[in-house]
Structure formats: C-alpha cells, structure tokens
Design a protein around this motif. Sequence first.
Motif, PDB file in Angstrom:
ATOM      1  N   ARG A  73       0.860  -1.192   0.000  1.00  8.78           N
ATOM      2  CA  ARG A  73       0.000   0.000   0.000  1.00  8.78           C
ATOM      3  C   ARG A  73       0.888   1.232   0.000  1.00  8.78           C
ATOM      4  NH1 ARG A  73      -5.173   1.886   3.532  1.00  8.78           N
ATOM      5  NH2 ARG A  73      -5.392   3.860   2.455  1.00  8.78           N
ATOM      6  N   ASN A  74       0.668   2.094  -0.966  1.00 13.59           N
ATOM      7  CA  ASN A  74       1.447   3.327  -1.071  1.00 13.59           C
ATOM      8  C   ASN A  74       0.619   4.490  -0.563  1.00 13.59           C
ATOM      9  OD1 ASN A  74       3.379   5.221  -1.683  1.00 13.59           O
ATOM     10  ND2 ASN A  74       2.735   5.418  -3.805  1.00 13.59           N
ATOM     11  N   ASP A  75       0.894   4.923   0.651  1.00 13.99           N
ATOM     12  CA  ASP A  75       0.224   6.083   1.208  1.00 13.99           C
ATOM     13  C   ASP A  75       1.238   7.223   1.358  1.00 13.99           C
ATOM     14  OD1 ASP A  75      -1.944   7.522   2.053  1.00 13.99           O
ATOM     15  OD2 ASP A  75      -1.862   6.812   4.112  1.00 13.99           O
ATOM     16  N   THR A  76       2.110   7.361   0.337  1.00 11.27           N
ATOM     17  CA  THR A  76       3.060   8.471   0.303  1.00 11.27           C
ATOM     18  C   THR A  76       2.589   9.491  -0.725  1.00 11.27           C
ATOM     19  OG1 THR A  76       4.501   7.622  -1.457  1.00 11.27           O
ATOM     20  CG2 THR A  76       4.951   6.846   0.798  1.00 11.27           C
ATOM     21  N   ASP A  77       3.319  10.594  -0.811  1.00 11.84           N
ATOM     22  CA  ASP A  77       2.943  11.650  -1.751  1.00 11.84           C
ATOM     23  C   ASP A  77       3.549  11.476  -3.136  1.00 11.84           C
ATOM     24  OD1 ASP A  77       5.561  12.201  -1.041  1.00 11.84           O
ATOM     25  OD2 ASP A  77       5.218  14.323  -0.625  1.00 11.84           O
ATOM     26  N   THR A  78       4.221  10.356  -3.395  1.00 15.38           N
ATOM     27  CA  THR A  78       4.787  10.099  -4.711  1.00 15.38           C
ATOM     28  C   THR A  78       4.419   8.693  -5.179  1.00 15.38           C
ATOM     29  OG1 THR A  78       6.867   9.226  -3.855  1.00 15.38           O
ATOM     30  CG2 THR A  78       6.787  11.575  -4.256  1.00 15.38           C
ATOM     31  N   ALA A  79       4.428   8.513  -6.493  1.00 19.14           N
ATOM     32  CA  ALA A  79       4.182   7.176  -7.051  1.00 19.14           C
ATOM     33  C   ALA A  79       5.384   6.286  -6.744  1.00 19.14           C
ATOM     34  CB  ALA A  79       3.968   7.273  -8.549  1.00 19.14           C
ATOM     35  N   VAL A  80       5.145   4.978  -6.765  1.00 14.55           N
ATOM     36  CA  VAL A  80       6.212   4.012  -6.501  1.00 14.55           C
ATOM     37  C   VAL A  80       6.092   2.880  -7.506  1.00 14.55           C
ATOM     38  CG1 VAL A  80       4.843   2.714  -4.808  1.00 14.55           C
ATOM     39  CG2 VAL A  80       7.320   2.580  -4.722  1.00 14.55           C
ATOM     40  N   THR A  81       7.235   2.346  -7.907  1.00 12.65           N
ATOM     41  CA  THR A  81       7.274   1.148  -8.727  1.00 12.65           C
ATOM     42  C   THR A  81       7.675   0.003  -7.810  1.00 12.65           C
ATOM     43  OG1 THR A  81       7.940   2.438 -10.650  1.00 12.65           O
ATOM     44  CG2 THR A  81       8.270   0.057 -10.772  1.00 12.65           C
ATOM     45  N   VAL A  82       6.870  -1.058  -7.790  1.00 13.50           N
ATOM     46  CA  VAL A  82       7.184  -2.236  -6.984  1.00 13.50           C
ATOM     47  C   VAL A  82       7.656  -3.338  -7.933  1.00 13.50           C
ATOM     48  CG1 VAL A  82       5.559  -1.630  -5.152  1.00 13.50           C
ATOM     49  CG2 VAL A  82       4.802  -3.115  -6.987  1.00 13.50           C
ATOM     50  N   TYR A  83       8.629  -4.117  -7.474  1.00 17.33           N
ATOM     51  CA  TYR A  83       9.247  -5.149  -8.303  1.00 17.33           C
ATOM     52  C   TYR A  83       9.110  -6.512  -7.631  1.00 17.33           C
ATOM     53  CZ  TYR A  83      11.525  -1.179 -10.557  1.00 17.33           C
ATOM     54  OH  TYR A  83      11.770  -0.005 -11.212  1.00 17.33           O
ATOM     55  N   LEU A  84       8.884  -7.530  -8.436  1.00 17.49           N
ATOM     56  CA  LEU A  84       8.831  -8.896  -7.918  1.00 17.49           C
ATOM     57  C   LEU A  84      10.224  -9.389  -7.544  1.00 17.49           C
ATOM     58  CD1 LEU A  84       7.343 -11.458  -7.199  1.00 17.49           C
ATOM     59  CD2 LEU A  84       7.431 -12.120  -9.604  1.00 17.49           C
ATOM     60  N   GLY A  85      11.248  -8.912  -8.222  1.00 23.78           N
ATOM     61  CA  GLY A  85      12.615  -9.339  -7.945  1.00 23.78           C
ATOM     62  C   GLY A  85      13.352  -8.385  -7.030  1.00 23.78           C
ATOM     63  N   ALA A  86      14.422  -8.883  -6.425  1.00 23.72           N
ATOM     64  CA  ALA A  86      15.310  -8.042  -5.627  1.00 23.72           C
ATOM     65  C   ALA A  86      16.052  -7.083  -6.554  1.00 23.72           C
ATOM     66  CB  ALA A  86      16.300  -8.913  -4.862  1.00 23.72           C
ATOM     67  N   ASN A  87      16.600  -6.023  -5.993  1.00 21.42           N
ATOM     68  CA  ASN A  87      17.394  -5.037  -6.730  1.00 21.42           C
ATOM     69  C   ASN A  87      16.629  -4.399  -7.889  1.00 21.42           C
ATOM     70  OD1 ASN A  87      19.715  -5.548  -5.072  1.00 21.42           O
ATOM     71  ND2 ASN A  87      19.920  -7.467  -6.191  1.00 21.42           N
TER      72      ASN A  87
END
Length: 119
Positions: A73-87
């Motif tokens: 859940r992104n409750d910040t003031d900017t968009a985020v990209t989430v990744y299935l892999g590390a790094n």
Amino acid sequence: MNLRTTLGAGLSALALVLSMAGSAQAAQGNFTYKYVDGYGAERQVTLHDPHSGKCINLHAVGDDKEQPGYGPRNDTDTAVTVYLGANCQGPEWRLKAHGQPAKDTLEVRSVRFDAPQVS
C-alpha cells in the motif's frame, strides 16, 4: 559591517539548501507491505518517509531466495514502482500516490519511489 552581512547571507543560503535537500530525498508518508515470517505468522512492515530515487530491497523479503512480500500500500505523496525481484529487477507495477491497497496477490521484493515534485 560587511563581514556581518556576508555571514548572514551565507547562513541564510545554507539553511535554504538544507531545507530543500531533506524534502528532495524522501517521499512523505507511509508505504506498507505484508509477509509471512519463518514461524508462519503474518507480519506488516511500514516504511515511513522512504528514500526516493533509489532501489530499496524490502526487509525480510528483499532477497530472491526468500518468499516475497505481498499486498503493498502506497500512502506516500509520490508514485512508486514495486518489483517482484530483488534489486528492482523483474516484473514491475506502478502504485499511485495515496492509492488504494493492492490485492494480496501482488507480490513485492523491492521498490523505487519517484523523486518528489518540486513546486
């Protein structure tokens, strides 16, 4: 008097730079995700004001050898990209700023927050 004026201007400039540097480095707000620990208990982790512009491998799930986290859940003031892999590798999804929680089927190991917009 010239020294006093120069010193005052220098301190004012330093204060301005320091105030801008802090706001440009972090998204404001919370990012949360869940994971199952080694005992089978569901845990939730919250990143408060996470760093922007760099890859973050998430606690307890940020290694490809571990089970991924889920339900971000992104409750910040900017968009985020989430990744299935590390790094910040592998399949990716974008979550809007102050968005709704993602379904528990969305798995995550690492994230990268956009740099906050300067106004």
